[in-house]
Design a protein around this motif. Structure first.
Motif, short mmCIF file in Angstrom:
data_model
loop_
_atom_site.label_atom_id
_atom_site.label_comp_id
_atom_site.label_asym_id
_atom_site.label_seq_id
_atom_site.Cartn_x
_atom_site.Cartn_y
_atom_site.Cartn_z
N ASP A 131 0.83 -1.23 0.00
CA ASP A 131 0.00 0.00 0.00
C ASP A 131 0.85 1.27 0.00
O ASP A 131 0.37 2.34 -0.33
CB ASP A 131 -0.93 -0.02 1.22
CG ASP A 131 -0.19 -0.18 2.53
OD1 ASP A 131 -0.10 0.79 3.29
OD2 ASP A 131 0.36 -1.28 2.80
N ALA A 160 -0.36 -6.29 4.56
CA ALA A 160 -0.99 -6.83 5.78
C ALA A 160 -2.00 -5.82 6.31
O ALA A 160 -3.04 -6.17 6.85
CB ALA A 160 0.08 -7.13 6.83
N SER A 184 13.23 -6.02 11.74
CA SER A 184 12.24 -5.47 12.66
C SER A 184 11.41 -4.39 11.95
O SER A 184 11.95 -3.56 11.24
CB SER A 184 12.93 -4.87 13.88
OG SER A 184 11.97 -4.46 14.82
N GLY A 185 10.10 -4.45 12.11
CA GLY A 185 9.24 -3.41 11.56
C GLY A 185 8.68 -3.69 10.17
O GLY A 185 7.92 -2.89 9.64
N LYS A 188 5.91 -8.52 10.30
CA LYS A 188 5.73 -9.96 10.52
C LYS A 188 4.53 -10.26 11.41
O LYS A 188 3.67 -11.07 11.06
CB LYS A 188 7.00 -10.56 11.17
CG LYS A 188 8.24 -10.45 10.29
CD LYS A 188 9.47 -11.03 10.96
CE LYS A 188 9.92 -10.27 12.20
NZ LYS A 188 10.31 -8.87 11.93
N THR A 190 2.08 -8.22 12.24
CA THR A 190 0.85 -7.69 11.62
C THR A 190 0.32 -8.68 10.59
O THR A 190 -0.89 -8.92 10.49
CB THR A 190 1.15 -6.33 10.93
OG1 THR A 190 1.79 -5.47 11.87
CG2 THR A 190 -0.12 -5.68 10.42
N GLY A 204 4.18 -3.26 16.61
CA GLY A 204 4.73 -1.98 17.03
C GLY A 204 4.32 -0.89 16.06
O GLY A 204 3.95 -1.18 14.92
N THR A 216 9.52 -5.08 18.70
CA THR A 216 8.22 -5.32 19.32
C THR A 216 8.09 -6.77 19.74
O THR A 216 7.66 -7.08 20.84
CB THR A 216 7.10 -4.93 18.34
OG1 THR A 216 7.34 -3.59 17.94
CG2 THR A 216 5.75 -5.03 19.00
N THR A 217 8.46 -7.66 18.85
CA THR A 217 8.44 -9.08 19.20
C THR A 217 9.81 -9.41 19.77
O THR A 217 10.82 -9.18 19.10
CB THR A 217 8.16 -9.94 17.95
OG1 THR A 217 6.94 -9.50 17.37
CG2 THR A 217 8.07 -11.41 18.30
N GLY A 236 12.50 -9.39 15.06
CA GLY A 236 13.20 -8.86 13.90
C GLY A 236 14.71 -8.94 14.06
O GLY A 236 15.23 -8.80 15.16
N1 LIG Z 1 1.53 0.76 5.60
C1 LIG Z 1 1.65 -0.47 6.11
N2 LIG Z 1 2.11 -0.63 7.37
C2 LIG Z 1 2.24 -1.88 7.86
C3 LIG Z 1 1.91 -3.03 7.10
N3 LIG Z 1 2.17 -4.12 7.85
C4 LIG Z 1 2.61 -3.68 9.03
N4 LIG Z 1 2.66 -2.33 9.06
C5 LIG Z 1 3.08 -1.48 10.18
O1 LIG Z 1 4.47 -1.69 10.43
C6 LIG Z 1 4.74 -1.54 11.82
C7 LIG Z 1 5.52 -2.73 12.35
O2 LIG Z 1 4.71 -3.88 12.28
P1 LIG Z 1 5.02 -5.20 13.14
O3 LIG Z 1 4.04 -6.23 12.69
O4 LIG Z 1 5.10 -4.92 14.59
O5 LIG Z 1 6.48 -5.55 12.60
P2 LIG Z 1 7.38 -6.82 12.98
O6 LIG Z 1 8.04 -7.25 11.72
O7 LIG Z 1 6.59 -7.83 13.71
O8 LIG Z 1 8.48 -6.14 13.94
P3 LIG Z 1 9.34 -6.83 15.14
O9 LIG Z 1 8.39 -7.58 16.01
O10 LIG Z 1 9.99 -5.68 15.82
O11 LIG Z 1 10.34 -7.70 14.47
C8 LIG Z 1 3.38 -1.35 12.49
O12 LIG Z 1 3.18 0.04 12.67
C9 LIG Z 1 2.40 -1.87 11.47
O13 LIG Z 1 1.14 -1.26 11.58
C10 LIG Z 1 1.41 -2.82 5.75
O14 LIG Z 1 1.10 -3.74 4.99
N5 LIG Z 1 1.33 -1.52 5.32
#
Ligand SMILES: Nc1nc2c(ncn2[C@@H]2O[C@H](COP(=O)(O)OP(=O)(O)OP(=O)(O)O)[C@@H](O)[C@H]2O)c(=O)[nH]1
Ligand SMILES: [Mg+2]
Ligand SMILES: [Zn+2]
Length: 311
Positions: A131, A160, A184-185, A188, A190, A204, A216-217, A236
């Protein structure tokens, strides 16, 4: 003794779900080694274990780890002699990547793929956050999906956040144990929440992530989608340090390099400087992507630490 599976690891405590469905917090006794490799933690999520009797405080002890079908592993940090077991007994590994906030480096993707290849684990690349991509990034994305798809790694673009491409992923997960890894970020947790909204893993916000650099994880955790479908969410990682392969073995884990290597003049060609090297020729002629070739060279040069394999 009771049999169970490790569903969460903090590095010192392990959550084990027994075949009866009971859940215990466990410690380990003694030392374990993985084929002579020193690991930061000898037990990984996905391990099938035997635990001893229940202690007074409802905890238990892991007494035995069953032989692993496979595992994903990386260097704990660059140049480190210690390895981190990421997860074991998996059917497939998905690397979640993003072209923006944060940008995933191709070298990271390639190192992940090399490791999966070495341990014969089918790997997918999921480009998330579609997106957020405008014209140029969409073009870059298209190029990457073609590049990796042609090599033999199924690659997809999803969001996601908007739920795009998620139904298709659900099908790919069915009946399997899937490892989810990436920086990270990248989204994953989400993504897992989108696939299975009942799970509600903590995610996060990007601004938090940039402000504090926090992950976050923080623990690897196995999530049960149904009785034979499992996803392993992991913290991450910043870099992916590959284990110490034999230099002459590394190109075997780049399918497209391996494919043309048979045409090299010397059969012990490392594809770096040798005359009559078919790999270098293929790179010059754009039949092999230069990004892939550079990733290959960087793995050969591991000791020079050009690539940071830290967390
Ligand atoms: N625009 C957008 N933001 C997203 C998308 N997927 C996740 N995010 C955002 O990215 C940020 C990080 O998402 P997480 O799911 O916590 O990322 P993670 O990979 O699990 O991070 P760690 O647990 O730190 O490894 C959050 O603010 C989500 O809302 C997406 O498809 N589009
Ligand atoms: Mg997460
Ligand atoms: Zn060669």
């Amino acid at each position: 003794m009771e049999k169970g599976i490790v569903i969460k690891s903090t590095g010192s405590w392990y959550t084990v779900k027994t075949t009866k469905g009971d859940i215990f917090n466990c410690k380990i006794r003694g030392t374990y080694r993985i084929k002579g490799i020193r690991a930061t933690s000898p037990v990984a999520v996905g391990d099938r274990v035997e635990i001893s009797g229940i202690e007074k405080d409802n905890t238990s002890v892991i007494e035995k780890i069953e032989e692993r079908k496979n595992y994903m592993i990386r260097r704990a940090s660059n140049l480190s002699k210690e390895y981190q077991l990421i997860a074991s007994n998996i059917d497939q590994a998905w690397i979640i990547a993003s072209l923006v906030s944060p940008k995933t480096f191709l070298e990271f993707i390639d190192r992940f793929l090399v490791t999966a290849q070495a341990y014969r684990i089918p790997a997918f690349i999921i480009f998330n956050k579609s997106d957020l991509y405008k014209k140029e990034l969409l073009e870059e994305l298209g190029g990457l999906i073609k590049l990796y798809g042609d090599i033999g790694y199924p690659s997809y673009s999803v969001s996601a956040k908007e739920g795009k491409g998620i139904d298709f992923l659900k099908q790919e997960l069915k009946g399997k144990t899937t490892l989810i890894s990436g920086n990270s970020g990248v989204g994953k947790s989400t993504l897992i929440n989108a696939v299975h909204p009942e799970v509600k893993l903590r995610t996060g916000s990007i601004s938090d992530y940039h402000k504090t650099g926090k992950h976050t994880t923080t623990f690897a955790e196995m999530v049960e989608l149904d009785s034979n479908t499992f996803i392993i969410d992991t913290p991450g990682i910043k870099g992916f340090g590959v284990v110490d392969f034999d230099k002459g073995e590394v190109f075997h884990f780049f399918p497209e390099i391996f494919k043309v290597s048979g045409k090299c003049q010397f059969n012990n060609c490392l594809h770096t400087h040798e005359p009559g090297c078919a790999v270098k020729k293929a790179v010059e002629e754009n039949e092999i992507a230069s990004s892939r070739y550079e990733s290959y060279l960087s793995i050969l040069d591991l000791d020079e630490g050009r690539y940071r394999g830290g967390r």
